[in-house]
Design an enzyme around this catalytic site. Structure first.
Site, PDB file in Angstrom:
ATOM      1  N   HIS A  82      -0.800 -20.802   6.759  1.00 36.61           N
ATOM      2  CA  HIS A  82      -2.262 -20.827   6.894  1.00 36.61           C
ATOM      3  C   HIS A  82      -2.631 -20.455   8.317  1.00 36.61           C
ATOM      4  O   HIS A  82      -2.051 -20.963   9.276  1.00 36.61           O
ATOM      5  CB  HIS A  82      -2.806 -22.229   6.587  1.00 36.61           C
ATOM      6  CG  HIS A  82      -4.293 -22.307   6.726  1.00 36.61           C
ATOM      7  ND1 HIS A  82      -5.156 -21.965   5.707  1.00 36.61           N
ATOM      8  CD2 HIS A  82      -5.066 -22.640   7.779  1.00 36.61           C
ATOM      9  CE1 HIS A  82      -6.395 -22.092   6.125  1.00 36.61           C
ATOM     10  NE2 HIS A  82      -6.372 -22.503   7.385  1.00 36.61           N
ATOM     11  N   ASP A 161     -13.674 -30.566  -0.773  1.00 33.80           N
ATOM     12  CA  ASP A 161     -13.740 -29.795   0.476  1.00 33.80           C
ATOM     13  C   ASP A 161     -14.922 -28.833   0.441  1.00 33.80           C
ATOM     14  O   ASP A 161     -15.627 -28.681   1.441  1.00 33.80           O
ATOM     15  CB  ASP A 161     -12.425 -29.026   0.700  1.00 33.80           C
ATOM     16  CG  ASP A 161     -12.505 -28.180   1.955  1.00 33.80           C
ATOM     17  OD1 ASP A 161     -12.705 -28.763   3.033  1.00 33.80           O
ATOM     18  OD2 ASP A 161     -12.414 -26.944   1.860  1.00 33.80           O
ATOM     19  N   ARG A 168     -21.003 -30.235   6.251  1.00 34.61           N
ATOM     20  CA  ARG A 168     -20.628 -30.228   7.678  1.00 34.61           C
ATOM     21  C   ARG A 168     -21.276 -29.051   8.396  1.00 34.61           C
ATOM     22  O   ARG A 168     -21.691 -29.159   9.547  1.00 34.61           O
ATOM     23  CB  ARG A 168     -19.105 -30.160   7.809  1.00 34.61           C
ATOM     24  CG  ARG A 168     -18.422 -31.465   7.457  1.00 34.61           C
ATOM     25  CD  ARG A 168     -16.933 -31.267   7.292  1.00 34.61           C
ATOM     26  NE  ARG A 168     -16.316 -30.693   8.470  1.00 34.61           N
ATOM     27  CZ  ARG A 168     -15.222 -29.928   8.454  1.00 34.61           C
ATOM     28  NH1 ARG A 168     -14.622 -29.653   7.316  1.00 34.61           N
ATOM     29  NH2 ARG A 168     -14.733 -29.458   9.574  1.00 34.61           N
ATOM     30  N   SER A 183      -9.622 -30.823   5.829  1.00 33.80           N
ATOM     31  CA  SER A 183     -10.096 -29.690   5.050  1.00 33.80           C
ATOM     32  C   SER A 183      -8.971 -28.674   4.829  1.00 33.80           C
ATOM     33  O   SER A 183      -8.714 -28.234   3.703  1.00 33.80           O
ATOM     34  CB  SER A 183     -11.285 -29.064   5.802  1.00 33.80           C
ATOM     35  OG  SER A 183     -11.606 -27.809   5.298  1.00 33.80           O
ATOM     36  N   LYS A 187      -6.454 -28.297   1.179  1.00 32.87           N
ATOM     37  CA  LYS A 187      -6.276 -27.044   0.426  1.00 32.87           C
ATOM     38  C   LYS A 187      -4.799 -26.671   0.344  1.00 32.87           C
ATOM     39  O   LYS A 187      -4.313 -26.207  -0.677  1.00 32.87           O
ATOM     40  CB  LYS A 187      -7.080 -25.914   1.084  1.00 32.87           C
ATOM     41  CG  LYS A 187      -8.590 -26.110   0.937  1.00 32.87           C
ATOM     42  CD  LYS A 187      -9.368 -24.888   1.388  1.00 32.87           C
ATOM     43  CE  LYS A 187      -9.556 -24.793   2.884  1.00 32.87           C
ATOM     44  NZ  LYS A 187     -10.706 -25.436   3.457  1.00 32.87           N
TER      45      LYS A 187
HETATM   46  N1  URA Z   1     -11.144 -24.006   8.095  1.00 33.44           N
HETATM   47  C1  URA Z   1     -11.201 -24.837   7.035  1.00 33.44           C
HETATM   48  O1  URA Z   1     -10.666 -24.541   5.958  1.00 33.44           O
HETATM   49  N2  URA Z   1     -11.846 -26.012   7.174  1.00 33.44           N
HETATM   50  C2  URA Z   1     -12.424 -26.388   8.334  1.00 33.44           C
HETATM   51  O2  URA Z   1     -12.971 -27.469   8.390  1.00 33.44           O
HETATM   52  C3  URA Z   1     -12.372 -25.504   9.411  1.00 33.44           C
HETATM   53  C4  URA Z   1     -11.714 -24.315   9.269  1.00 33.44           C
END
Ligand code: URA
Length: 440
Positions: A82, A161, A168, A183, A187
């Protein structure tokens, strides 16, 4: 349980129990907790933080708030990667094939671009026919056949999320390290791989502008991953300058292919060998040095490019574009941005470069915007380079000539030319693992 009590508890700096966190996430997804209460809770987290136990509990609750992927139908160790995002970040298209060519499976879900950052899914879709939305069976078959597959996230993964991120975004609680960690790792855990490599970008084009903040985020994410039973490593890599020289969707595929052929720019090649080496290390293919050498060898012998072609073909794309990038449709117009003075490039506002590319049509203003695959920028000079007045700094590409004036202005404003050469910065600042932080 009352949401009011949980907000008050966090506001007072106390830690919530696993059960309390599970309740608040499931009740929020079910619509039983309204946005205004969740906003208050997120703001309390913003100021009070969360303990290691709370962060893990919240990540697990987010990961299980919707569909999860069971990759046990794919043999062997599966490694995910990621990136926290940036400009010119085409690393997935390079390292996933390298890792696959080394015999380690990559079953990856990627995102689309938004704002100044690009997304791997959009870039891959610039290859005619390439499908990023596959059934589970096709996804697994592609990984088994090609060694890798990159698809978009399915609709009902991590709904907690999706809802919290939207909240947010409008309540000034995005830049909270525990909330970002939850977050991202929510994922990643839902996506089912055995090991996770995190590429935490740092600098003017990244979420985290300083190395210290990037390390703090990386530590938090590595701890979550390890506590969830996944081998996790993070590299802190530079995003103070765009990565590589090409920005834009098909332009980035072309640069990824050039890099897979061993003809890529030095910065991109070095970052990719380090990322791929760490992925192979997580998959227990050898020592870190052996893994980096293996990654380099698979680029040099052409097998990584072959793996990329196999994935494109298995995902219904026209693989002849991979082997002959001249086939990509070119933008109708180009425009050279010239240096306004003599000197050295000492700084690039990377976010500004990404915005200039988006203004040419390569990015989206909103989720609904359509993108122009051929639009973008090729950089001819970067930080550290000496330029003379009138030299070409970058070539802009667009299908609408009227887009050049504003994009060129934005690009010019993003590049600082000074009299003295800036100090060279490393491309990789640190490596964070369960054993600690190694700074370079
Ligand atoms: N990328 C994400 O997936 N979530 C966040 O909160 C910030 C960056």
């Amino acid at each position: 349980m009352r949401m009011y009590d949980l907000i008050a508890k966090k506001r007072n700096g106390e830690a919530l129990t696993k059960e309390e966190i599970e309740y608040l996430i499931s009740a929020y997804v079910a619509g039983e907790v309204p946005d205004y209460q969740m906003s208050a809770f997120l703001m309390a987290v913003y100021f009070r933080g969360m303990t290691e136990e709370e962060t893990l509990a919240m990540t697990m609750a987010v990961a299980h708030s919707g569909d999860t992927v069971d990759l046990s139908g794919i043999e062997g160790i599966k490694v995910d990667k990621h990136s926290t995002g940036g400009v010119g970040d085409k690393t997935t298209m390079i390292i996933a094939p390298i890792v696959a060519a080394c015999g380690v499976k990559v079953a990856k879900m990627s995102g689309r671009g938004l704002g100044h950052t690009g997304g791997t899914i959009d870039k891959l879709e610039s290859i005619p026919g390439f499908e990023t939305s596959l059934s589970k069976e096709e996804f697994f078959a592609t990984v088994n056949k090609a060694g890798l597959s990159v698809i978009g996230q399915s609709g009902n993964m991590t709904p907690a999320d999706k809802k919290m991120y939207a909240l947010r975004d409008v309540t000034a609680t995005v830049d909270s390290i525990p909330l970002i960690a939850v977050s991202i790792m929510g994922k990643k855990l839902a996506a089912g791989s055995d090991c996770i490599l995190l590429d935490v970008k740092t600098g003017s084009g990244a979420f985290m502008k300083t190395v210290d903040d990037s390390i703090a985020l990386a530590k938090e994410m590595v701890t979550i991953g390890e506590n969830a039973g996944k081998s996790t490593v993070a590299l802190i890599t530079d995003m103070d300058i765009p990565l590589g020289n090409y920005i834009g969707n098909s332009l980035e595929v072309i640069e990824a292919v050039n890099t897979l052929k061993g003809n890529g720019p030095a910065d991109l090649t070095e970052v990719c060998i380090n990322l791929a080496g760490n992925m192979l290390f997580l998959a227990k293919k050898g020592t870190l040095e052996e893994c980096k050498a293996m990654a380099k060898a698979r680029m040099e012998d052409g097998s990584a490019l072959e793996a990329f072609g196999k994935m494109v073909e298995a995902q219904h794309g026209d693989a002849s574009y991979v082997f002959d990038t001249e086939k990509f449709e070119k933008a109708a117009f180009s425009y050279d941005v010239k240096a306004e003075r003599d000197g050295f490039i000492t700084h690039m506002n990377t976010e500004g470069c990404g915005i200039a590319s988006a203004m040419l049509g390569a990015g989206r203003e909103t989720k609904e915007s359509t993108i122009d695959y051929a639009a973008g920028i090729i950089l001819h000079a970067k930080v550290g380079d000496e330029v003379k007045k009138g030299d070409c700094l970058a070539t802009l590409y667009a299908n609408k000539e009227e887009l050049f004036a504003a994009a060129a202005k934005r690009y010019t404003e993003s590049v600082t030319i000074s009299d003295t050469k800036a100090k060279e910065e490393p491309l990789i600042f640190a490596r964070v693992s369960k054993d600690g932080v190694e700074r370079f």
